[in-house]
Design a protein around this motif. Sequence first.
Motif, PDB file in Angstrom:
ATOM      1  N   UNK A 167       0.812  -1.213   0.000  1.00 45.68           N
ATOM      2  CA  UNK A 167       0.000   0.000   0.000  1.00 45.68           C
ATOM      3  C   UNK A 167       0.844   1.261   0.000  1.00 45.68           C
ATOM      4  N   UNK A 168       1.818   1.310   0.914  1.00 50.18           N
ATOM      5  CA  UNK A 168       2.700   2.472   1.063  1.00 50.18           C
ATOM      6  C   UNK A 168       4.118   1.970   1.317  1.00 50.18           C
ATOM      7  N   UNK A 169       5.092   2.568   0.619  1.00 50.58           N
ATOM      8  CA  UNK A 169       6.495   2.193   0.810  1.00 50.58           C
ATOM      9  C   UNK A 169       7.298   3.444   1.168  1.00 50.58           C
ATOM     10  N   UNK A 170       8.142   3.323   2.196  1.00 55.26           N
ATOM     11  CA  UNK A 170       9.035   4.417   2.556  1.00 55.26           C
ATOM     12  C   UNK A 170       8.524   5.218   3.731  1.00 55.26           C
ATOM     13  N   UNK A 171       9.286   6.239   4.128  1.00 48.38           N
ATOM     14  CA  UNK A 171       8.909   7.083   5.252  1.00 48.38           C
ATOM     15  C   UNK A 171       7.636   7.846   4.918  1.00 48.38           C
ATOM     16  N   UNK A 172       6.685   7.835   5.845  1.00 48.82           N
ATOM     17  CA  UNK A 172       5.414   8.474   5.519  1.00 48.82           C
ATOM     18  C   UNK A 172       4.688   8.932   6.772  1.00 48.82           C
ATOM     19  N   UNK A 173       3.788   9.881   6.578  1.00 51.80           N
ATOM     20  CA  UNK A 173       2.880  10.350   7.618  1.00 51.80           C
ATOM     21  C   UNK A 173       1.470  10.240   7.075  1.00 51.80           C
ATOM     22  N   UNK A 174       0.604   9.530   7.811  1.00 51.44           N
ATOM     23  CA  UNK A 174      -0.757   9.273   7.358  1.00 51.44           C
ATOM     24  C   UNK A 174      -1.725   9.694   8.447  1.00 51.44           C
ATOM     25  N   UNK A 175      -2.722  10.473   8.091  1.00 52.36           N
ATOM     26  CA  UNK A 175      -3.765  10.861   9.032  1.00 52.36           C
ATOM     27  C   UNK A 175      -5.119  10.607   8.383  1.00 52.36           C
ATOM     28  N   UNK A 176      -5.883   9.697   8.969  1.00 50.45           N
ATOM     29  CA  UNK A 176      -7.195   9.377   8.437  1.00 50.45           C
ATOM     30  C   UNK A 176      -7.122   8.384   7.291  1.00 50.45           C
ATOM     31  N   UNK A 177      -8.263   7.828   6.959  1.00 44.84           N
ATOM     32  CA  UNK A 177      -8.377   6.933   5.819  1.00 44.84           C
ATOM     33  C   UNK A 177      -8.026   5.502   6.144  1.00 44.84           C
ATOM     34  N   UNK A 178      -7.840   4.738   5.083  1.00 38.10           N
ATOM     35  CA  UNK A 178      -7.589   3.301   5.189  1.00 38.10           C
ATOM     36  C   UNK A 178      -6.494   2.909   4.216  1.00 38.10           C
ATOM     37  N   UNK A 179      -5.612   2.009   4.676  1.00 35.86           N
ATOM     38  CA  UNK A 179      -4.519   1.530   3.843  1.00 35.86           C
ATOM     39  C   UNK A 179      -4.588   0.016   3.776  1.00 35.86           C
ATOM     40  N   UNK A 180      -4.469  -0.526   2.581  1.00 46.17           N
ATOM     41  CA  UNK A 180      -4.392  -1.966   2.403  1.00 46.17           C
ATOM     42  C   UNK A 180      -3.502  -2.247   1.208  1.00 46.17           C
ATOM     43  N   UNK A 181      -3.077  -3.495   1.084  1.00 54.22           N
ATOM     44  CA  UNK A 181      -2.240  -3.841  -0.055  1.00 54.22           C
ATOM     45  C   UNK A 181      -1.678  -5.235   0.086  1.00 54.22           C
ATOM     46  N   UNK A 182      -0.877  -5.628  -0.883  1.00 57.41           N
ATOM     47  CA  UNK A 182      -0.245  -6.936  -0.880  1.00 57.41           C
ATOM     48  C   UNK A 182       1.193  -6.789  -1.342  1.00 57.41           C
ATOM     49  N   UNK A 183       2.101  -7.476  -0.638  1.00 56.38           N
ATOM     50  CA  UNK A 183       3.504  -7.474  -1.001  1.00 56.38           C
ATOM     51  C   UNK A 183       4.037  -8.893  -0.867  1.00 56.38           C
ATOM     52  N   UNK A 184       4.940  -9.261  -1.753  1.00 57.67           N
ATOM     53  CA  UNK A 184       5.435 -10.629  -1.724  1.00 57.67           C
ATOM     54  C   UNK A 184       6.451 -10.846  -0.606  1.00 57.67           C
ATOM     55  N   UNK A 185       7.076  -9.768  -0.110  1.00 55.75           N
ATOM     56  CA  UNK A 185       8.140  -9.926   0.878  1.00 55.75           C
ATOM     57  C   UNK A 185       7.728  -9.371   2.233  1.00 55.75           C
ATOM     58  N   UNK A 186       7.617  -8.050   2.380  1.00 53.99           N
ATOM     59  CA  UNK A 186       7.382  -7.432   3.683  1.00 53.99           C
ATOM     60  C   UNK A 186       6.449  -6.229   3.561  1.00 53.99           C
ATOM     61  N   UNK A 187       5.605  -6.060   4.588  1.00 58.22           N
ATOM     62  CA  UNK A 187       4.756  -4.880   4.659  1.00 58.22           C
ATOM     63  C   UNK A 187       3.634  -4.861   3.651  1.00 58.22           C
ATOM     64  N   UNK A 188       2.614  -5.694   3.870  1.00 63.06           N
ATOM     65  CA  UNK A 188       1.512  -5.726   2.921  1.00 63.06           C
ATOM     66  C   UNK A 188       0.823  -4.391   2.764  1.00 63.06           C
ATOM     67  N   UNK A 189       0.493  -3.738   3.904  1.00 61.17           N
ATOM     68  CA  UNK A 189      -0.125  -2.422   3.845  1.00 61.17           C
ATOM     69  C   UNK A 189       0.900  -1.309   3.765  1.00 61.17           C
ATOM     70  N   UNK A 190       1.853  -1.335   4.720  1.00 59.31           N
ATOM     71  CA  UNK A 190       2.839  -0.254   4.846  1.00 59.31           C
ATOM     72  C   UNK A 190       4.197  -0.850   5.192  1.00 59.31           C
ATOM     73  N   UNK A 191       5.255  -0.324   4.556  1.00 61.59           N
ATOM     74  CA  UNK A 191       6.623  -0.693   4.895  1.00 61.59           C
ATOM     75  C   UNK A 191       7.434   0.597   5.017  1.00 61.59           C
TER      76      UNK A 191
END
Length: 299
Positions: free
Chosen positions: A10-34
């Motif tokens: 869903x999200x890769x790298x340094x980030x700031x998130x306020x509100x909402x929804x995060x989802x995703x799929x990754x083959x290695x690490x951090x399906x939603x956020x890494x």
Amino acid sequence: AGTASGRGGGVYGNCSISGGSVSGAATVEGGGIYGQVEISDAQVNNGTAGDGGGIYALGVSSLTRVQVFANLATGAGGGVLVGAGAAATLRNVVVRNNRARSDGGGLLVRAGGAAVANNASILRNTADDDANGSGDGGGVAVELGADLALGNSIVAQNFDNGGEAPDGSGTVDSAGHNLFEEIAGLAIAGDPTGNLVGVDPGFQALLGLFFSGAVHPDSPAIQAGSPLLPGSGGSACEADDVFGAARPLGPRCDIGAVESSAYCGNGITEWSEECDAGAATAVCGSDCRFVDLIRDAQW
């Protein structure tokens, strides 16, 4: 939602998130956020990865008023994985209904990593999801050389399909006023003040797997948190709960992410409730029920 062949679906790298929804799929690490993350008032859900199905936290990361649910790790750390060398703070976080085929269905702290959780509710997570005997710590898993400090938090009703460590594995450092339902496989160090061990928290449940982390009005977690002024630091409860309700309602705050007293039994059918008969009926447990699907839809 997103998909990545490596990390951060869903999200890769340094980030700031306020509100909402995060989802995703990754083959290695951090399906939603890494990455190194600062997240508030958000959901991380329906992520899938090898490790860290929902969040793979690096660096100095923080989660505030966040729900992490329905994520899957085909390896370890179904909901949240705190990486080696990372330092994560979790305040008013609900980690629920996540799965890992190895260790840490809800939360995993890697060796060399550290996490501090205050007013967290960690429930209904599963380790060893494929039942091959390779995983422990349905709720939390703390590797040797890692540190997890818990205060004013609930770890309960989690599962380990091997049966060895349903609510946790490794050692947690108590800051006091926690509720642990099942401590098989889990060592508790630190301050035992106000800890409740071997106790059913009495979570509100509605509509199958959907839980808010709220407890019934007769729960032992009600008004069992730190007696210090909420928001004053140290071992005190947070000033508000995961949904923004002020703490405390009554002489002391509730253990867990939800200040359940603030909603249930006040005679007002709020957006979070199916109904509320009011405290005068003394039957809030049956006549006041949280509607988790409505809560989820409004985030």
